[in-house]
Design a protein around this motif. Structure first.
Motif, PDB file in Angstrom:
ATOM      1  N   LYS A  75       0.736  -1.228  -0.299  1.00 47.26           N
ATOM      2  CA  LYS A  75      -0.307   0.301   0.383  1.00 47.26           C
ATOM      3  C   LYS A  75       1.012   1.072  -0.050  1.00 47.26           C
ATOM      4  O   LYS A  75       2.225   1.695   0.034  1.00 47.26           O
ATOM      5  CB  LYS A  75      -1.167  -0.089   1.527  1.00 47.26           C
ATOM      6  N   GLN A  76       0.171   2.321  -0.727  1.00 51.56           N
ATOM      7  CA  GLN A  76       0.500   3.564  -0.494  1.00 51.56           C
ATOM      8  C   GLN A  76       0.510   4.098   1.636  1.00 51.56           C
ATOM      9  O   GLN A  76      -0.453   3.534   1.524  1.00 51.56           O
ATOM     10  CB  GLN A  76       0.717   4.528  -1.397  1.00 51.56           C
TER      11      GLN A  76
ATOM     12  N   THR B 251      -4.562   0.449  -3.218  1.00 53.59           N
ATOM     13  CA  THR B 251      -5.199   1.829  -1.768  1.00 53.59           C
ATOM     14  C   THR B 251      -4.087   2.294  -1.330  1.00 53.59           C
ATOM     15  O   THR B 251      -3.214   1.187  -1.592  1.00 53.59           O
ATOM     16  CB  THR B 251      -5.600   0.429  -1.050  1.00 53.59           C
ATOM     17  N   VAL B 252      -4.525   3.761  -0.204  1.00 55.75           N
ATOM     18  CA  VAL B 252      -3.805   4.313   0.143  1.00 55.75           C
ATOM     19  C   VAL B 252      -4.157   4.527   1.767  1.00 55.75           C
ATOM     20  O   VAL B 252      -5.484   4.757   2.275  1.00 55.75           O
ATOM     21  CB  VAL B 252      -3.548   5.801  -0.508  1.00 55.75           C
ATOM     22  N   ASP B 253      -3.153   4.094   2.852  1.00 56.48           N
ATOM     23  CA  ASP B 253      -3.622   3.839   4.126  1.00 56.48           C
ATOM     24  C   ASP B 253      -3.400   5.573   4.786  1.00 56.48           C
ATOM     25  O   ASP B 253      -2.598   5.925   5.252  1.00 56.48           O
ATOM     26  CB  ASP B 253      -2.648   3.171   4.615  1.00 56.48           C
ATOM     27  N   ARG B 254      -4.315   6.296   4.243  1.00 59.54           N
ATOM     28  CA  ARG B 254      -4.142   7.474   4.670  1.00 59.54           C
ATOM     29  C   ARG B 254      -4.052   7.790   6.432  1.00 59.54           C
ATOM     30  O   ARG B 254      -3.402   8.544   6.493  1.00 59.54           O
ATOM     31  CB  ARG B 254      -5.831   8.407   4.688  1.00 59.54           C
ATOM     32  N   SER B 255      -4.393   7.148   7.376  1.00 60.27           N
ATOM     33  CA  SER B 255      -3.844   7.161   8.438  1.00 60.27           C
ATOM     34  C   SER B 255      -2.367   6.808   8.683  1.00 60.27           C
ATOM     35  O   SER B 255      -1.866   7.947   9.483  1.00 60.27           O
ATOM     36  CB  SER B 255      -4.554   5.938   9.608  1.00 60.27           C
TER      37      SER B 255
ATOM     38  N   LEU C 245      -0.029   8.605   6.845  1.00 58.16           N
ATOM     39  CA  LEU C 245       0.692   9.436   6.870  1.00 58.16           C
ATOM     40  C   LEU C 245       0.758  10.819   7.422  1.00 58.16           C
ATOM     41  O   LEU C 245       1.193  11.452   7.711  1.00 58.16           O
ATOM     42  CB  LEU C 245      -0.783  10.347   5.759  1.00 58.16           C
ATOM     43  N   ARG C 246      -0.179  10.091   8.553  1.00 55.96           N
ATOM     44  CA  ARG C 246       0.454  11.509  10.323  1.00 55.96           C
ATOM     45  C   ARG C 246       1.388  10.727  11.112  1.00 55.96           C
ATOM     46  O   ARG C 246       1.367  11.220  11.831  1.00 55.96           O
ATOM     47  CB  ARG C 246      -1.732  11.136  10.327  1.00 55.96           C
TER      48      ARG C 246
ATOM     49  N   THR D 172      -0.360   5.370  -7.132  1.00 57.74           N
ATOM     50  CA  THR D 172      -1.079   3.227  -7.112  1.00 57.74           C
ATOM     51  C   THR D 172      -1.483   2.678  -8.481  1.00 57.74           C
ATOM     52  O   THR D 172      -1.369   2.916  -9.395  1.00 57.74           O
ATOM     53  CB  THR D 172      -2.458   3.969  -6.447  1.00 57.74           C
TER      54      THR D 172
END
Length: 146
Positions: A18-19, A51-55, A57-58, A73
């Motif tokens: 995943k990104q 799929t990008v794991d947005r969480s 990135l924090r 992606t």
């Protein structure tokens, strides 16, 4: 590079991540990929899933690694070599800040980023790239020698 110069047999697999983890691997920051099962050592195409794991990135570790990088992606974005696959012994500090306890740690080295991502579908687990995909990837890496 032509198909004639490639090693015979089953010498390369694909790995989908995943990104933003794919970008962190390409940046050279993430040298350990976590998996639920053992993988063999050898060369892999680095494929970024859709799929990008947005969480992720924090988290500071990830944010520092991918700052300024595109999160491509659904494409092969590079080639890397798995040099080791291990689990950290219980009670021992993790081998890397990227290592998850209890997971198999794929140690990545010799990462080659593609100038242009090659759109492709990946899958869970190690997968075999079709010859056309491998040819399109290796055309962009004329000095790559497995």
């Amino acid at each position: 590079m032509s198909a004639v110069t490639l090693p015979a047999g089953d010498w390369i697999r694909g790995i989908s991540v995943k990104q933003p983890y794919g970008a962190a691997i390409l940046a050279g920051a993430k040298t350990v990929e976590n998996r639920a099962v053992r993988w063999r050592t050898g060369w892999v195409l680095l494929h970024t899933s859709r799929t990008v794991d947005r969480s992720a990135l924090r988290t500071p570790l990830v944010a520092r690694a991918v700052r300024g990088r595109d999160l491509v992606t659904g494409a092969v974005v590079g080639v890397a070599r798995i040099t080791n696959c291990h689990q950290d012994p219980e009670g021992v500090p993790p081998c890397s800040p990227w290592a998850h306890p209890g997971a198999w740690h794929l140690v990545l080295a010799d990462v080659h980023e593609l100038p242009l991502p090659v759109p492709a579908r990946g899958q869970l687990g190690p997968w075999r790239p079709v010859p056309d995909l491998l040819e399109r990837v290796l055309q962009q890496l004329p000095h790559f020698r497995p």
